[in-house]
Scaffold this motif. Structure first.
Motif, PDB file in Angstrom:
ATOM      1  N   TYR A   2       0.848  -1.192   0.000  1.00 33.50           N
ATOM      2  CA  TYR A   2       0.000   0.000   0.000  1.00 33.50           C
ATOM      3  C   TYR A   2       0.882   1.239   0.000  1.00 33.50           C
ATOM      4  CZ  TYR A   2      -3.743  -3.197   1.169  1.00 33.50           C
ATOM      5  OH  TYR A   2      -4.648  -4.227   1.130  1.00 33.50           O
ATOM      6  N   ILE A   3       0.517   2.217  -0.822  1.00 31.55           N
ATOM      7  CA  ILE A   3       1.235   3.489  -0.869  1.00 31.55           C
ATOM      8  C   ILE A   3       0.258   4.598  -0.479  1.00 31.55           C
ATOM      9  CG2 ILE A   3       2.425   5.157  -2.336  1.00 31.55           C
ATOM     10  CD1 ILE A   3       3.452   2.775  -3.968  1.00 31.55           C
ATOM     11  N   LEU A   4       0.555   5.258   0.610  1.00 35.95           N
ATOM     12  CA  LEU A   4      -0.272   6.345   1.125  1.00 35.95           C
ATOM     13  C   LEU A   4       0.234   7.674   0.565  1.00 35.95           C
ATOM     14  CD1 LEU A   4      -2.294   7.698   3.097  1.00 35.95           C
ATOM     15  CD2 LEU A   4      -0.512   7.525   4.856  1.00 35.95           C
TER      16      LEU A   4
ATOM     17  N   GLU B  23      -2.877  17.192   5.876  1.00 37.76           N
ATOM     18  CA  GLU B  23      -3.341  15.918   6.425  1.00 37.76           C
ATOM     19  C   GLU B  23      -4.832  15.677   6.213  1.00 37.76           C
ATOM     20  OE1 GLU B  23      -1.701  14.663  10.229  1.00 37.76           O
ATOM     21  OE2 GLU B  23      -0.478  16.481  10.305  1.00 37.76           O
ATOM     22  N   ALA B  24      -5.406  16.223   5.168  1.00 35.09           N
ATOM     23  CA  ALA B  24      -6.822  15.983   4.879  1.00 35.09           C
ATOM     24  C   ALA B  24      -6.993  14.552   4.393  1.00 35.09           C
ATOM     25  CB  ALA B  24      -7.324  16.958   3.825  1.00 35.09           C
ATOM     26  N   LEU B  25      -7.973  13.832   4.961  1.00 33.83           N
ATOM     27  CA  LEU B  25      -8.147  12.426   4.633  1.00 33.83           C
ATOM     28  C   LEU B  25      -8.500  12.205   3.165  1.00 33.83           C
ATOM     29  CD1 LEU B  25     -10.083  10.968   7.709  1.00 33.83           C
ATOM     30  CD2 LEU B  25      -7.664  10.716   7.152  1.00 33.83           C
ATOM     31  N   HIS B  26      -9.273  13.106   2.586  1.00 37.38           N
ATOM     32  CA  HIS B  26      -9.756  12.909   1.221  1.00 37.38           C
ATOM     33  C   HIS B  26      -8.926  13.665   0.182  1.00 37.38           C
ATOM     34  CE1 HIS B  26     -13.355  10.700   2.471  1.00 37.38           C
ATOM     35  NE2 HIS B  26     -13.386  11.520   3.497  1.00 37.38           N
ATOM     36  N   GLU B  27      -7.779  14.155   0.593  1.00 37.97           N
ATOM     37  CA  GLU B  27      -6.867  14.819  -0.328  1.00 37.97           C
ATOM     38  C   GLU B  27      -5.568  14.016  -0.416  1.00 37.97           C
ATOM     39  OE1 GLU B  27      -7.053  17.417  -2.261  1.00 37.97           O
ATOM     40  OE2 GLU B  27      -9.030  18.163  -1.669  1.00 37.97           O
ATOM     41  N   PRO B  28      -4.963  13.977  -1.612  1.00 34.59           N
ATOM     42  CA  PRO B  28      -5.426  14.560  -2.861  1.00 34.59           C
ATOM     43  C   PRO B  28      -6.489  13.693  -3.520  1.00 34.59           C
ATOM     44  CG  PRO B  28      -3.409  13.369  -3.270  1.00 34.59           C
ATOM     45  CD  PRO B  28      -3.665  13.278  -1.777  1.00 34.59           C
TER      46      PRO B  28
ATOM     47  N   ALA C 260      -5.579   9.169   2.053  1.00 36.42           N
ATOM     48  CA  ALA C 260      -5.706   8.578   3.383  1.00 36.42           C
ATOM     49  C   ALA C 260      -7.025   7.846   3.578  1.00 36.42           C
ATOM     50  CB  ALA C 260      -5.526   9.659   4.445  1.00 36.42           C
ATOM     51  N   ALA C 261      -8.113   8.421   3.078  1.00 33.94           N
ATOM     52  CA  ALA C 261      -9.425   7.802   3.277  1.00 33.94           C
ATOM     53  C   ALA C 261      -9.486   6.434   2.592  1.00 33.94           C
ATOM     54  CB  ALA C 261     -10.523   8.714   2.745  1.00 33.94           C
TER      55      ALA C 261
ATOM     56  N   LEU D 231      -7.027   3.839   4.309  1.00 34.89           N
ATOM     57  CA  LEU D 231      -7.551   3.242   5.535  1.00 34.89           C
ATOM     58  C   LEU D 231      -8.639   2.222   5.237  1.00 34.89           C
ATOM     59  CD1 LEU D 231      -7.735   6.441   7.761  1.00 34.89           C
ATOM     60  CD2 LEU D 231      -6.200   4.474   8.095  1.00 34.89           C
ATOM     61  N   ARG D 232      -9.498   2.535   4.293  1.00 37.98           N
ATOM     62  CA  ARG D 232     -10.585   1.624   3.950  1.00 37.98           C
ATOM     63  C   ARG D 232     -10.047   0.304   3.373  1.00 37.98           C
ATOM     64  NH1 ARG D 232     -13.123   4.959   1.191  1.00 37.98           N
ATOM     65  NH2 ARG D 232     -12.529   4.377  -0.932  1.00 37.98           N
ATOM     66  N   GLU D 233      -9.115   0.396   2.449  1.00 40.30           N
ATOM     67  CA  GLU D 233      -8.617  -0.814   1.795  1.00 40.30           C
ATOM     68  C   GLU D 233      -7.689  -1.609   2.720  1.00 40.30           C
ATOM     69  OE1 GLU D 233      -7.187  -0.503  -2.134  1.00 40.30           O
ATOM     70  OE2 GLU D 233      -8.942   0.590  -2.858  1.00 40.30           O
ATOM     71  N   LEU D 234      -6.858  -0.925   3.499  1.00 38.88           N
ATOM     72  CA  LEU D 234      -5.970  -1.631   4.414  1.00 38.88           C
ATOM     73  C   LEU D 234      -6.771  -2.359   5.485  1.00 38.88           C
ATOM     74  CD1 LEU D 234      -3.178  -2.322   5.554  1.00 38.88           C
ATOM     75  CD2 LEU D 234      -3.215  -0.123   6.756  1.00 38.88           C
ATOM     76  N   THR D 235      -7.765  -1.699   6.067  1.00 39.73           N
ATOM     77  CA  THR D 235      -8.581  -2.324   7.111  1.00 39.73           C
ATOM     78  C   THR D 235      -9.343  -3.522   6.567  1.00 39.73           C
ATOM     79  OG1 THR D 235      -8.802  -0.195   8.230  1.00 39.73           O
ATOM     80  CG2 THR D 235     -10.356  -1.916   8.851  1.00 39.73           C
ATOM     81  N   PHE D 236      -9.894  -3.390   5.361  1.00 36.24           N
ATOM     82  CA  PHE D 236     -10.622  -4.514   4.766  1.00 36.24           C
ATOM     83  C   PHE D 236      -9.695  -5.689   4.522  1.00 36.24           C
ATOM     84  CE2 PHE D 236     -11.979  -6.952   1.069  1.00 36.24           C
ATOM     85  CZ  PHE D 236     -13.222  -7.391   1.491  1.00 36.24           C
TER      86      PHE D 236
END
Length: 309
Positions: A246-248, A254-259, A276-277, A280-285
């Protein structure tokens, strides 16, 4: 299914934190138990001898630990029809099928595999296995070190707040050595029988396009960290795990939905960079959907801990 290959530590019955005197005492016990002159098995005695030769030499032990226990492996050709050794790692990295009413175990309290039992010597002391985070970002090189450390600290903090709290079995490791060269992997997250390798990058806010190789923002073209090779290396080292990368992509605020990252049609190849959003979703799943996501797999965690910078 892969047959478990006992590490030198397992052969001598010592934890990976054992000191020189503990290794020597364990060798004497094992050598007496398996010596052919006392009715022991020649193969087992050979394993004990090899384990002691490696672990009693500081340089050889350091090299063995850096290789994630793959140098001088304890391999013996199995006899036809023979069973795997007791405690063999026979888990395969596949997502567990789910029925409509099956609950996700990822949020359950962590269980340890194998369990800690009185009188046994685990590969890791219980207090170390219970820690959710291990290692810290390390300074590397002369240029850009502060920026890298800040980026890695932000990534670790995000995983700590949003992933470790949701999956009690998850273990975050910061600063692993590459098994192939002198490079490093910024972060790894182990949960159950799944391992995520994580790197990050910092870009200005805005809209980007991902073409399968580069992030494109106007005339600016940025290549993400090359993580795919490390994923392949770790998958070969840990066949009992499912390994993904995973590449963040971070922005200064630090906006979750940016860029905002638009994936172009047909973009394939390298690991897709995620804001970030989505990260987090894909890593947690990924971590929570594997077999036994509430398990802390001690043999894998022990090997990874020896690879910390």
């Amino acid at each position: 299914m892969p047959v478990h290959v006992p590490s030198h530590y397992e052969v001598l019955g010592v934890p990976v934190t054992a000191n020189e005197s503990e290794i020597r005492r364990a060798y004497r016990r094992a050598a007496r138990a398996h010596h052919p002159d006392h009715g022991g098995d020649v193969v087992e005695f050979r394993r004990v001898t090899l384990a002691f030769e490696v672990l009693s030499d500081p340089k050889a032990r350091a090299a063995y630990d850096r290789s994630y226990f793959t140098s001088a492996p304890q391999r013996e050709s199995p006899q036809p029809g023979s069973a795997a050794p007791t405690g063999a790692g026979t888990f395969t990295a596949r997502a567990a099928p789910r029925s409509g009413g099956q609950r996700n175990l990822a949020g359950e309290p962590a269980v340890y595999v194998p369990p800690f039992a009185p009188g046994s010597v685990p590969l890791l002391p219980a207090e170390i296995a219970a820690r959710a985070e291990h290692g810290v970002p390390r300074r590397r090189g002369l240029f850009g070190a502060d920026a890298r450390i800040q980026r890695e600290q932000r990534t670790a903090a995000l995983i700590r707040r949003r992933v470790l709290t949701a999956i009690p079995s998850a273990r975050l490791l910061n600063g692993l050595r590459s098994p192939a060269d002198s490079t490093h992997i910024a972060h790894a997250v182990l949960a159950g029988y799944r391992l995520a390798l994580v790197d990050s990058m910092l870009v200005p806010r805005g809209n980007y396009a991902w073409d399968g190789e580069h992030l494109i923002h106007g005339s600016r073209v940025v290549a993400p960290p090359r993580l795919a090779d490390q994923v392949r290396y770790f998958q070969n080292l840990f066949p009992e795990l499912n390994v993904q990368g995973y590449i963040l992509v971070q922005t200064p605020d630090e906006a979750l939905h940016e860029p905002v990252i638009d994936v172009r049609r047909g973009a394939e190849g390298l690991i897709e960079p995620l804001n970030a959003a989505k990260f987090l979703r894909e890593l947690t799943f990924f971590l929570s959907s594997g077999p036994q996501p509430n398990a802390v797999f001690i043999p894998a965690l022990a090997r990874l801990l020896t690879g910390l910078h």
